[in-house]
Design a protein around this motif. Structure first.
Motif, mmCIF file in Angstrom:
data_model
loop_
_atom_site.group_PDB
_atom_site.id
_atom_site.type_symbol
_atom_site.label_atom_id
_atom_site.label_comp_id
_atom_site.label_asym_id
_atom_site.label_seq_id
_atom_site.Cartn_x
_atom_site.Cartn_y
_atom_site.Cartn_z
ATOM 1 N N ILE A 1 0.841 -1.196 0.000
ATOM 2 C CA ILE A 1 0.000 0.000 0.000
ATOM 3 C C ILE A 1 0.876 1.245 0.000
ATOM 4 O O ILE A 1 0.597 2.227 -0.703
ATOM 5 C CB ILE A 1 -0.931 0.004 1.226
ATOM 6 C CG1 ILE A 1 -1.864 -1.214 1.186
ATOM 7 C CG2 ILE A 1 -1.731 1.286 1.296
ATOM 8 C CD1 ILE A 1 -2.778 -1.324 2.388
ATOM 9 N N GLN A 2 1.955 1.207 0.754
ATOM 10 C CA GLN A 2 2.901 2.318 0.777
ATOM 11 C C GLN A 2 3.487 2.538 -0.604
ATOM 12 O O GLN A 2 3.607 3.676 -1.078
ATOM 13 C CB GLN A 2 4.013 2.016 1.777
ATOM 14 C CG GLN A 2 4.991 3.154 2.012
ATOM 15 C CD GLN A 2 4.467 4.197 2.976
ATOM 16 O OE1 GLN A 2 3.481 3.952 3.658
ATOM 17 N NE2 GLN A 2 5.121 5.354 3.019
ATOM 18 N N ALA A 3 3.833 1.448 -1.300
ATOM 19 C CA ALA A 3 4.409 1.536 -2.641
ATOM 20 C C ALA A 3 3.394 2.107 -3.627
ATOM 21 O O ALA A 3 3.733 2.930 -4.491
ATOM 22 C CB ALA A 3 4.877 0.156 -3.092
ATOM 23 N N SER A 4 2.128 1.689 -3.512
ATOM 24 C CA SER A 4 1.087 2.177 -4.406
ATOM 25 C C SER A 4 0.870 3.677 -4.227
ATOM 26 O O SER A 4 0.756 4.424 -5.216
ATOM 27 C CB SER A 4 -0.219 1.419 -4.131
ATOM 28 O OG SER A 4 -1.275 1.950 -4.903
ATOM 29 N N ALA A 5 0.840 4.130 -2.970
ATOM 30 C CA ALA A 5 0.673 5.554 -2.702
ATOM 31 C C ALA A 5 1.875 6.351 -3.216
ATOM 32 O O ALA A 5 1.730 7.463 -3.733
ATOM 33 C CB ALA A 5 0.483 5.779 -1.204
ATOM 34 N N SER A 6 3.070 5.766 -3.079
ATOM 35 C CA SER A 6 4.285 6.424 -3.560
ATOM 36 C C SER A 6 4.256 6.595 -5.073
ATOM 37 O O SER A 6 4.599 7.667 -5.588
ATOM 38 C CB SER A 6 5.511 5.605 -3.137
ATOM 39 O OG SER A 6 6.694 6.178 -3.655
ATOM 40 N N ASP A 7 3.828 5.553 -5.778
ATOM 41 C CA ASP A 7 3.738 5.628 -7.240
ATOM 42 C C ASP A 7 2.741 6.683 -7.685
ATOM 43 O O ASP A 7 2.984 7.441 -8.626
ATOM 44 C CB ASP A 7 3.338 4.260 -7.813
ATOM 45 C CG ASP A 7 4.428 3.216 -7.622
ATOM 46 O OD1 ASP A 7 5.586 3.604 -7.363
ATOM 47 O OD2 ASP A 7 4.119 2.006 -7.728
ATOM 48 N N TRP A 8 1.589 6.721 -6.992
ATOM 49 C CA TRP A 8 0.564 7.687 -7.362
ATOM 50 C C TRP A 8 1.049 9.114 -7.150
ATOM 51 O O TRP A 8 0.881 9.985 -8.003
ATOM 52 C CB TRP A 8 -0.694 7.443 -6.529
ATOM 53 C CG TRP A 8 -1.775 8.456 -6.787
ATOM 54 C CD1 TRP A 8 -2.699 8.459 -7.787
ATOM 55 C CD2 TRP A 8 -2.018 9.649 -6.021
ATOM 56 N NE1 TRP A 8 -3.498 9.556 -7.701
ATOM 57 C CE2 TRP A 8 -3.103 10.314 -6.628
ATOM 58 C CE3 TRP A 8 -1.427 10.206 -4.893
ATOM 59 C CZ2 TRP A 8 -3.614 11.507 -6.127
ATOM 60 C CZ3 TRP A 8 -1.931 11.406 -4.401
ATOM 61 C CH2 TRP A 8 -3.017 12.039 -5.021
ATOM 62 N N LEU A 9 1.684 9.375 -5.979
ATOM 63 C CA LEU A 9 2.174 10.712 -5.674
ATOM 64 C C LEU A 9 3.259 11.135 -6.660
ATOM 65 O O LEU A 9 3.302 12.287 -7.113
ATOM 66 C CB LEU A 9 2.711 10.756 -4.244
ATOM 67 C CG LEU A 9 3.189 12.115 -3.728
ATOM 68 C CD1 LEU A 9 2.059 13.134 -3.789
ATOM 69 C CD2 LEU A 9 3.725 11.991 -2.309
ATOM 70 N N ALA A 10 4.138 10.204 -7.027
ATOM 71 C CA ALA A 10 5.194 10.512 -7.988
ATOM 72 C C ALA A 10 4.601 10.899 -9.333
ATOM 73 O O ALA A 10 5.089 11.826 -10.007
ATOM 74 C CB ALA A 10 6.121 9.302 -8.140
ATOM 75 N N ALA A 11 3.534 10.191 -9.741
ATOM 76 C CA ALA A 11 2.886 10.496 -11.021
ATOM 77 C C ALA A 11 2.234 11.875 -10.992
ATOM 78 O O ALA A 11 2.280 12.623 -11.978
ATOM 79 C CB ALA A 11 1.843 9.423 -11.335
ATOM 80 N N VAL A 12 1.627 12.232 -9.861
ATOM 81 C CA VAL A 12 0.992 13.545 -9.735
ATOM 82 C C VAL A 12 2.038 14.647 -9.827
ATOM 83 O O VAL A 12 1.856 15.654 -10.527
ATOM 84 C CB VAL A 12 0.233 13.638 -8.393
ATOM 85 C CG1 VAL A 12 -0.218 15.079 -8.128
ATOM 86 C CG2 VAL A 12 -0.957 12.706 -8.397
ATOM 87 N N ILE A 13 3.170 14.483 -9.118
ATOM 88 C CA ILE A 13 4.232 15.491 -9.140
ATOM 89 C C ILE A 13 4.819 15.628 -10.537
ATOM 90 O O ILE A 13 5.053 16.742 -11.024
ATOM 91 C CB ILE A 13 5.336 15.109 -8.127
ATOM 92 C CG1 ILE A 13 4.774 15.169 -6.698
ATOM 93 C CG2 ILE A 13 6.536 16.034 -8.270
ATOM 94 C CD1 ILE A 13 5.741 14.669 -5.652
ATOM 95 N N LYS A 14 5.024 14.481 -11.198
ATOM 96 C CA LYS A 14 5.569 14.511 -12.545
ATOM 97 C C LYS A 14 4.627 15.217 -13.503
ATOM 98 O O LYS A 14 5.038 16.016 -14.348
ATOM 99 C CB LYS A 14 5.836 13.087 -13.011
ATOM 100 C CG LYS A 14 6.494 13.018 -14.381
ATOM 101 C CD LYS A 14 6.802 11.575 -14.756
ATOM 102 C CE LYS A 14 7.473 11.507 -16.128
ATOM 103 N NZ LYS A 14 7.773 10.104 -16.513
ATOM 104 N N GLY A 15 3.309 14.959 -13.353
ATOM 105 C CA GLY A 15 2.317 15.600 -14.213
ATOM 106 C C GLY A 15 2.267 17.092 -13.992
ATOM 107 O O GLY A 15 2.129 17.871 -14.945
#
Length: 390
Positions: A367-381
Motif C-alpha cells: 500500500i505504501q508503494a502504491s501511494a508512492s507511485d501515485w504521488l510521484a505520477a501527480v508530481i511529474k504531471g
C-alpha cells in the motif's frame, strides 16, 4: 465457566496464558493455598500497605455506556470482591457510546463523586477519552498512573470497524497513549437474546484474564505497545475459551432515515417560539451594516432545511430548508469470508476473542508503494504541465 484444560496454549501469548491457567486453577480450587502457584502472592488487606510499604495495584475502570450501566457495576463489584487491586472509577455521567475518540476542548468538564461500594468513583460530563485523560492527569486522583485501565463491560460488540466508532475502545486507547496498559471488554449483546445477568457472567469469565494481566504487568511481562480488545460471546457461560484474534473488516450498514420536522421535538419547540428563522435573522441584522447583511445572506445559503422559514415580503431573500435525519446501524451478512483467526469469526464461533490493537498505524508495504507511485505520477504531471503550455 470454561474448563481451564480446554484453553489451548496457542490461543494467547505464552506468559499471559500461563498465568491465566494458574488463576483458573486457583479459583476452581476455592482458594486453597496448596493449589496456588508458587509465585502467587497472598491478597493483602485493601486498607493496609504490604510488608514493604507498597499498596495494592491501582486499577482504573471506565466505560462509554455511563457510570450507571450494568456492565461497569458488575465489573467494579467483582474487582472489589476479588481484593486483588485498589479500584478507582472515572466514567461518563451519561451514555457516550459511539462517540469515538472525542475529547472536550474549550469547555468546562465537571467531575462529581459517585457511590460505588468499595471503590473511589467520579462521574464526568465528558467522553470516555475525557475520563481517562482527566484521571491520568493527576488533577482528580492522588495518583497519575494506575497499573491497568479497564474500559467496559461495553454493551455491544466492538469487532472490526466498530473500534473506530467505539467510545469504550477510545477510553482504553487514551490510556495506551499515556503509557498505561489497558483492556477493553465488550459483551456481544443481542436485543432478543441477551439479559442483564449476562453482564455478570461476562465479568466472571474475564476475571482470570484481568487478574493475570495485573500480575504480569507487575512482573513486566504483559504484552506492551498494545491494548487488548476482549470480545465476550452472547452466551458468556457457554464460551469455547479464549482465542487470540486479528481485527476483521466487519462493519454495520449505515441506515439514515429522514425525520419529519413535526416529529422532531427540537424543531417543534423552535417553531413555536419563533415564527421563522428569517424573522430572527432580521432582528439580529437590524443594526448591521450592508456588508454584514450580505455575509448573512451568503451564510444562509449554506443551510440545508426541510421547512420553508424565509420571512414573507422580503424580495430576493433565499428560502432555507432544514432537514432532519436519524442514523441507525443495521447488522448485515459478511460479504467476504473472514479468516478463522478474525475477531468476528471467533466471536461467532463462541470464543472469547482477544485482539491486540496498536497505536502504530503503519500501512502494508504494498500500500505504501502504491501511494508512492501515485504521488510521484501527480508530481511529474504537475511539472510537465507548464512545459505543455509553452
Amino acid at each position: 465457566m470454561t474448563d481451564p484444560d480446554s484453553t489451548k496454549s496457542d490461543l494467547l501469548p505464552p506468559n499471559l496464558d500461563a498465568n491465566l491457567q494458574s488463576v483458573l486453577i486457583a479459583r476452581m480450587a476455592g482458594g486453597d493455598a496448596d493449589s496456588k502457584p508458587v509465585d502467587e502472592e497472598e491478597p493483602q488487606n485493601p486498607d493496609e500497605p504490604a510488608a514493604d510499604g507498597s499498596r495494592k495495584p491501582v486499577v482504573l475502570v471506565t466505560n462509554a455506556d455511563g457510570i450507571g450501566s450494568h456492565g461497569l457495576t458488575f465489573l467494579v463489584e467483582a474487582l472489589v470482591r476479588e481484593e486483588q487491586c485498589d479500584v478507582q472509577v472515572c466514567a461518563p455521567d451519561s451514555d457516550k457510546s459511539v462517540s469515538g475518540h472525542s475529547i472536550t476542548l474549550h469547555q468546562t468538564v465537571s467531575a462529581t463523586s459517585a457511590d460505588l461500594k468499595g471503590a473511589t468513583a467520579f462521574e464526568v460530563s465528558g467522553s470516555a477519552a475525557d475520563c481517562v485523560s482527566l484521571a491520568l492527569s493527576g488533577s482528580l486522583f492522588s495518583w497519575s498512573k494506575p497499573t491497568l485501565v479497564i474500559s467496559g463491560v461495553n454493551k455491544g460488540s466492538n469487532c472490526g470497524h466498530n473500534i473506530f466508532y467505539s467510545g469504550a475502545v477510545a477510553g482504553a486507547r487514551e490510556a495506551l497513549m499515556c503509557g498505561v496498559p489497558s483492556l477493553v471488554i465488550s459483551l456481544n449483546w443481542k436485543k432478543e437474546k441477551s439479559q442483564e445477568s449476562d453482564f455478570k457472567d461476562a465479568v466472571d469469565v474475564c476475571l482470570p484474564l484481568i487478574n493475570a494481566a495485573i500480575r504480569d504487568i507487575g512482573k513486566g511481562i504483559f504484552p506492551s505497545n498494545c491494548l487488548l480488545n476482549v470480545e465476550i460471546p452472547t452466551a458468556p457461560c457457554a464460551n469455547q475459551g479464549f482465542k487470540l484474534t486479528r481485527q476483521s473488516l466487519w462493519r454495520y450498514a449505515s441506515n439514515w432515515q429522514a425525520v419529519s420536522a413535526s416529529r422532531h421535538p427540537t424543531a417543534g419547540q423552535f417553531m413555536s417560539m419563533h415564527q421563522s428563522l428569517g424573522i430572527q435573522l432580521a432582528q439580529l441584522g437590524r443594526d448591521a451594516s450592508a456588508a454584514g447583511a450580505a455575509r448573512r445572506v451568503g451564510a444562509q445559503k449554506k443551510i440545508v432545511e426541510i421547512e420553508s422559514v424565509a420571512e414573507a415580503g422580503k424580495p430576493g431573500q433565499r428560502e432555507a430548508v432544514k432537514k432532519y435525519f436519524r442514523l441507525e446501524f443495521l447488522e448485515k451478512e459478511q460479504e467476504t469470508e473472514d479468516e478463522e483467526d478474525s475477531d468476528f469469526r471467533a466471536l461467532a464461533n463462541g470464543f472469547i476473542a482477544v485482539t491486540p490493537l496498536y497505536l502504530d498505524l503503519q500501512v502494508e508495504p504494498e500500500i505504501q508503494a502504491s501511494a508512492s507511485d501515485w504521488l510521484a505520477a501527480v508530481i511529474k504531471g504537475a511539472e510537465q504541465a507548464p512545459e505543455a503550455d509553452v
